[in-house]
Enzyme design. Structure first.
Site, PDB file in Angstrom:
ATOM      1  N   PRO A  60       6.723  -3.137 102.559  1.00 43.87           N
ATOM      2  CA  PRO A  60       5.738  -2.222 103.183  1.00 43.87           C
ATOM      3  C   PRO A  60       4.679  -2.136 102.267  1.00 43.87           C
ATOM      4  O   PRO A  60       4.614  -2.156 100.963  1.00 43.87           O
ATOM      5  CB  PRO A  60       6.495  -0.929 103.378  1.00 43.87           C
TER       6      PRO A  60
ATOM      7  N   TYR B 253       6.384  10.100  96.490  1.00 48.28           N
ATOM      8  CA  TYR B 253       5.959  10.713  97.980  1.00 48.28           C
ATOM      9  C   TYR B 253       7.132  11.901  97.965  1.00 48.28           C
ATOM     10  O   TYR B 253       7.969  12.260  97.278  1.00 48.28           O
ATOM     11  CB  TYR B 253       5.897   9.909  98.836  1.00 48.28           C
TER      12      TYR B 253
END
Length: 363
Positions: A24, A172
């Site tokens: 990703p 995150y």
């Protein structure tokens, strides 16, 4: 002799043609969060060129503060039609695809993203420097953060994706729950590393309810954080076992183990990398990632740095030894949709050095 990268592999119910995963990589090419035909074509080109499993760029959940860039794709509302087209385009080329489900947490600058006025989400309202900048979220807010991933997982199932990946790395939101400098909670989501992993375990369990027993669930994890490259959650194999066993117990199918450089050993006294240790400790399938095919890590790419191509020989040796099961390739495939085809066909002279300008295009 068969190149180990091109041996088939079964990830749960998913029969992959080879071991290559498209890592990703954030691509801010979805205006207002909606992926268009250019995004579908981008992924389809990789599916047509021997990428075994595509994991999409991070796609944000429906919490209003999940994203920090309005051109990063959403995974809800009007964006779902765009993702349905992406799936159809990849399937038309015989490919397999998983969305990466993402929430940036306190990596978001206030006033950015799809809903600039929304307050940011966090474990405790505390930054990585220990500064309290907002109230800790309520129990109801934490529950909705969890359920936002499950809602996205249900959409992925409906749209025909083959698997899902939960982004729990790189500083995150989920990774902020793992990290003791940001997670100061005193409820079941706080405490030691295993307790701080409860948030991720809840997400895995709720996503499993949403997708059913057969759809593979991958979780991407890292020791390092964008806020602190030297950060480590687990300093010893025992600490790593305590951490990763939480995900195994919750029912995850695969651990995507992010390093900046895959060839670096995770602990002193062993040549095993992060993915190697994760597989040894849990018995789960693992994906290795980190500068595959290139000589420098991806952080430099976002600072405009190029990178020379690097031999795959040591990667092949590790794969032959079953140190890990799958190999995620980022920048090399971002730049060149034919990278896997060239490796398969032995066209090494056509594998190029990485040009950082590739980040500015969607090809």
């Amino acid at each position: 002799m068969t190149n180990p990268l091109f041996k088939p592999y079964s990830l749960g119910s998913l029969d992959l043609p080879n071991r290559i995963v498209m890592a990703p990589m954030t691509r801010s090419f979805s205006p207002n969060g909606v992926p268009g035909q250019n995004v579908a074509d981008y992924y389809a080109r990789r599916a047509a060129n021997h990428v075994g499993l595509i994991v999409t760029e991070g796609t944000v959940t429906d919490r209003q503060a999940a994203g920090n860039d309005s051109n990063v794709p959403k995974f809800y509302d009007e964006a779902l039609a765009g993702w349905k087209n992406v799936v159809a385009s990849v399937k038309a080329e015989g490919g397999f695809i998983a969305p990466q489900l993402w929430h940036v947490g306190m990596m978001r600058k206030p006033g950015t993203g799809h809903y600039p006025d929304a307050p940011s989400d966090s474990p405790s309202g505390v930054t990585h420097t220990g500064t309290a900048v907002m109230p800790a979220p309520s129990d109801e807010d934490v529950a909705d953060m969890v359920n936002s991933y499950a809602r996205s997982a249900a959409y992925a199932k409906e749209l025909g994706f083959d698997a899902i990946e939960i982004h729990a790395a790189h500083g995150y939101l989920i990774d902020q729950f793992f990290w003791d400098v940001m997670n100061k909670r005193e409820d079941r989501f706080g405490g030691g590393l295993a307790e701080r992993s409860t948030f991720a375990a809840d997400i895995i369990r709720e996503c499993r309810k949403a997708v059913g027993p057969d759809m593979p669930i991958i979780i991407r994890i890292s020791q390092w954080k964008q806020q602190d490259f030297s950060a480590r959650l687990a300093e010893t194999p025992q600490e790593m076992d305590d951490w990763l066993s939480v995900f195994a117990d919750a029912g995850v199918d695969c651990l995507h183990c992010s390093q900046r450089r895959f060839w670096e050993p995770e602990f002193d006294g062993s040549n095993l990398n992060f993915a190697g240790w994760a597989k040894k400790l849990t018995g789960l399938p693992t994906i290795t990632v980190g500068s595959v095919g290139l000589s420098s890590d991806f952080i430099g790419a976002f600072q405009g740095e190029d990178s020379a191509a690097r031999s795959l020989d040591d990667l092949m040796e590790r794969l032959e030894k079953d140190e890990f099961d799958l190999v995620a390739v980022g920048r090399a495939i971002l730049q060149d949709p034919e990278w896997a085809t060239k490796v398969l066909e032995g066209r090494d002279d056509e594998v190029r050095d990485y040009d950082a300008k590739s980040l500015t295009t969607l090809y």
